[in-house]
Design a protein around this motif. Structure first.
Motif, PDB file in Angstrom:
ATOM      1  N   ALA A  17       0.823  -1.213   0.000  1.00 15.83           N
ATOM      2  CA  ALA A  17       0.000   0.000   0.000  1.00 15.83           C
ATOM      3  C   ALA A  17       0.856   1.261   0.000  1.00 15.83           C
ATOM      4  N   LEU A  18       0.360   2.293  -0.717  1.00 18.55           N
ATOM      5  CA  LEU A  18       1.045   3.576  -0.757  1.00 18.55           C
ATOM      6  C   LEU A  18       0.679   4.445   0.433  1.00 18.55           C
ATOM      7  N   SER A  19      -0.505   4.239   0.999  1.00 16.16           N
ATOM      8  CA  SER A  19      -0.920   4.946   2.206  1.00 16.16           C
ATOM      9  C   SER A  19      -2.031   4.142   2.865  1.00 16.16           C
ATOM     10  N   LEU A  20      -2.209   4.367   4.176  1.00 18.75           N
ATOM     11  CA  LEU A  20      -3.173   3.602   4.948  1.00 18.75           C
ATOM     12  C   LEU A  20      -3.929   4.523   5.894  1.00 18.75           C
ATOM     13  N   TRP A  21      -5.258   4.276   6.017  1.00 13.48           N
ATOM     14  CA  TRP A  21      -6.083   5.002   6.979  1.00 13.48           C
ATOM     15  C   TRP A  21      -6.810   3.967   7.829  1.00 13.48           C
ATOM     16  N   HIS A  22      -6.781   4.131   9.128  1.00 14.19           N
ATOM     17  CA  HIS A  22      -7.382   3.134  10.021  1.00 14.19           C
ATOM     18  C   HIS A  22      -8.390   3.783  10.955  1.00 14.19           C
ATOM     19  N   TYR A  23      -9.427   3.022  11.282  1.00 19.49           N
ATOM     20  CA  TYR A  23     -10.331   3.410  12.363  1.00 19.49           C
ATOM     21  C   TYR A  23     -10.428   2.257  13.345  1.00 19.49           C
ATOM     22  N   GLY A  24     -10.191   2.540  14.617  1.00 14.77           N
ATOM     23  CA  GLY A  24     -10.265   1.522  15.652  1.00 14.77           C
ATOM     24  C   GLY A  24     -11.409   1.797  16.603  1.00 14.77           C
TER      25      GLY A  24
ATOM     26  N   GLU B 257       4.848  11.133  17.078  1.00 16.69           N
ATOM     27  CA  GLU B 257       5.877  12.125  16.768  1.00 16.69           C
ATOM     28  C   GLU B 257       6.517  11.905  15.402  1.00 16.69           C
ATOM     29  N   ARG B 258       6.282  10.742  14.810  1.00 14.92           N
ATOM     30  CA  ARG B 258       6.887  10.465  13.507  1.00 14.92           C
ATOM     31  C   ARG B 258       6.156  11.257  12.423  1.00 14.92           C
ATOM     32  N   PRO B 259       6.899  11.794  11.463  1.00 14.12           N
ATOM     33  CA  PRO B 259       6.275  12.664  10.455  1.00 14.12           C
ATOM     34  C   PRO B 259       5.243  11.968   9.575  1.00 14.12           C
ATOM     35  N   GLY B 260       5.355  10.666   9.375  1.00 13.52           N
ATOM     36  CA  GLY B 260       4.426   9.975   8.493  1.00 13.52           C
ATOM     37  C   GLY B 260       3.209   9.391   9.170  1.00 13.52           C
TER      38      GLY B 260
ATOM     39  N   LEU C  20       6.407  -1.979   9.072  1.00 15.85           N
ATOM     40  CA  LEU C  20       5.784  -1.344   7.922  1.00 15.85           C
ATOM     41  C   LEU C  20       5.847   0.171   8.016  1.00 15.85           C
ATOM     42  N   LEU C  21       5.802   0.696   9.240  1.00 13.48           N
ATOM     43  CA  LEU C  21       5.753   2.148   9.435  1.00 13.48           C
ATOM     44  C   LEU C  21       7.117   2.742   9.755  1.00 13.48           C
ATOM     45  N   GLU C  22       8.158   1.946   9.602  1.00 12.24           N
ATOM     46  CA  GLU C  22       9.505   2.411   9.911  1.00 12.24           C
ATOM     47  C   GLU C  22      10.300   2.643   8.631  1.00 12.24           C
ATOM     48  N   GLY C  23      11.255   3.542   8.692  1.00 14.87           N
ATOM     49  CA  GLY C  23      12.118   3.797   7.543  1.00 14.87           C
ATOM     50  C   GLY C  23      11.639   4.966   6.702  1.00 14.87           C
ATOM     51  N   ASP C  24      12.521   5.442   5.831  1.00 10.77           N
ATOM     52  CA  ASP C  24      12.229   6.625   5.015  1.00 10.77           C
ATOM     53  C   ASP C  24      11.143   6.357   3.982  1.00 10.77           C
ATOM     54  N   ASP C  25      10.979   5.093   3.584  1.00 16.41           N
ATOM     55  CA  ASP C  25       9.995   4.785   2.548  1.00 16.41           C
ATOM     56  C   ASP C  25       8.691   4.247   3.125  1.00 16.41           C
ATOM     57  N   ALA C  26       8.464   4.435   4.429  1.00 14.51           N
ATOM     58  CA  ALA C  26       7.231   3.956   5.055  1.00 14.51           C
ATOM     59  C   ALA C  26       6.031   4.715   4.495  1.00 14.51           C
ATOM     60  N   PRO C  27       4.912   4.043   4.261  1.00 14.26           N
ATOM     61  CA  PRO C  27       3.728   4.732   3.728  1.00 14.26           C
ATOM     62  C   PRO C  27       3.104   5.629   4.786  1.00 14.26           C
ATOM     63  N   PRO C  28       2.482   6.742   4.383  1.00 11.26           N
ATOM     64  CA  PRO C  28       1.752   7.576   5.353  1.00 11.26           C
ATOM     65  C   PRO C  28       0.644   6.753   6.016  1.00 11.26           C
ATOM     66  N   PHE C  29       0.464   6.980   7.307  1.00  8.27           N
ATOM     67  CA  PHE C  29      -0.520   6.193   8.063  1.00  8.27           C
ATOM     68  C   PHE C  29      -1.307   7.119   8.974  1.00  8.27           C
ATOM     69  N   ARG C  30      -2.639   7.026   8.903  1.00  7.57           N
ATOM     70  CA  ARG C  30      -3.510   7.785   9.792  1.00  7.57           C
ATOM     71  C   ARG C  30      -4.350   6.810  10.597  1.00  7.57           C
TER      72      ARG C  30
ATOM     73  N   ARG D 285      -4.566   2.441   0.059  1.00  4.97           N
ATOM     74  CA  ARG D 285      -4.407   3.038  -1.266  1.00  4.97           C
ATOM     75  C   ARG D 285      -3.309   2.282  -1.988  1.00  4.97           C
ATOM     76  N   LEU D 286      -3.649   1.612  -3.100  1.00  6.18           N
ATOM     77  CA  LEU D 286      -2.730   0.721  -3.779  1.00  6.18           C
ATOM     78  C   LEU D 286      -1.991   1.420  -4.920  1.00  6.18           C
TER      79      LEU D 286
END
Length: 280
Positions: free
Chosen positions: A103-110, A191-194, A151-161, A218-219
């Motif tokens: 995925a290029l970006s991810l949005w989650h609801y918990g 605190e992570r920017p993504g 998945l959320l670590e590193g410079d190429d991690a996808p944006p995550f909300r 988002r694929l």
């Protein structure tokens, strides 16, 4: 097409193959687990779990094993492949895991629990135990779930909300220290920017996704798929109109949520309310 010829007779599943190679190398040396642990300075139980496939260990211990066996980089390469192997996840989740990884970006609801990519090991263990897992299977699934955090670590991690119901943050773990660690981990993630974390307050009332955990992916082909999950099952939703309806509900809920700053302050208040360990 002719059947694939078996050359070595060893497992073709990355996780099992890694564990198998560890056993073969140790047995080839004629070492017991205790002897190996003494020579490497690592706990014998950790090495045993790695050889049984219930735990993959850390890159540090794998590098130490590579040095010990004179296999520079081989075990580490097998470990990296095994870490990306989705076969440790239950069958119904594997297709979702493949999509999540690309995925290029991810949005989650918990609505009730934290998303797996934000769970600490103790949080994951308590949730999975409630689902009936125990023993080696429990430990394998804990490792699989916490491994998703990469998945959320590193410079190429996808944006995550992550949009979290206030109820998620007001439902502590049984162990106060484990709950404190989880909340601190959330603050660090915020605190992570993504990563964007928002809290949906209970006073917002009823809303469109009131009873379902959701993830939108988002694929790379520009499409978006949704994954709906409750305590008993998960379902991938790819039909465009259905995904669009769910996204509109998500956006409406986000409009009711605390801002990023307010959400961080709310998590900090929850952390302050965790009982301190009694002094000894």
């Amino acid at each position: 097409m002719p059947a694939r010829r078996v050359v070595t007779g060893r497992s073709q599943q990355p996780r099992k193959r890694f564990a198998e190679e560890l056993r073969l190398l140790r047995n080839g040396r004629g070492e017991s687990l205790r002897e190996l642990a003494e020579r490497l300075g690592w706990d014998a139980s950790t090495l045993g779990k790695m050889e049984s496939g219930t735990n993959l260990g850390s890159p540090e211990v794998v590098e130490a094993l590579d040095t010990h066996y004179g296999t520079p980089g081989l075990l580490l390469a097998l470990w990296e492949v095994a870490m990306g192997d989705n076969s440790q996840f239950k069958e119904q989740y594997r297709r979702y895991m493949d999509l999540e990884a690309e995925a290029l970006s991810l949005w989650h609801y918990g609505v009730s629990i934290l998303p797996g990519v934000l769970q600490t090991a103790e949080y994951a263990r308590e949730v999975l135990t409630l689902g009936g897992l125990k023993g080696p299977e429990l430990e394998q699934q804990v490792e699989a779930r916490t491994g998703r955090r990469k998945l959320l670590e590193g410079d190429d991690a996808p944006p995550f909300r992550a949009l979290l119901s206030e109820a998620v943050l007001r439902t502590p773990l049984q162990d106060p220290q484990a709950w404190r660690d989880q909340l601190e981990s959330l603050l660090e993630a915020s605190e992570r920017p993504g990563i964007a974390l928002q809290v949906l307050p209970l006073r917002a009332g009823l809303y469109g996704l009131v009873s379902t955990d959701m993830m939108f992916l988002r694929l790379q082909d520009g499409t978006t798929v949704a994954y709906a999950e409750n305590a008993h099952r998960g379902e991938l939703i790819g039909e465009t109109q259905a995904v669009e309806r769910l996204q509109r509900r998500y956006d409406a809920m986000r409009d009711l949520a605390f801002s990023l700053v307010e959400s961080r302050k709310f998590i900090m208040r929850m952390l302050e309310e965790v009982p301190c360990e009694p002094s000894t």
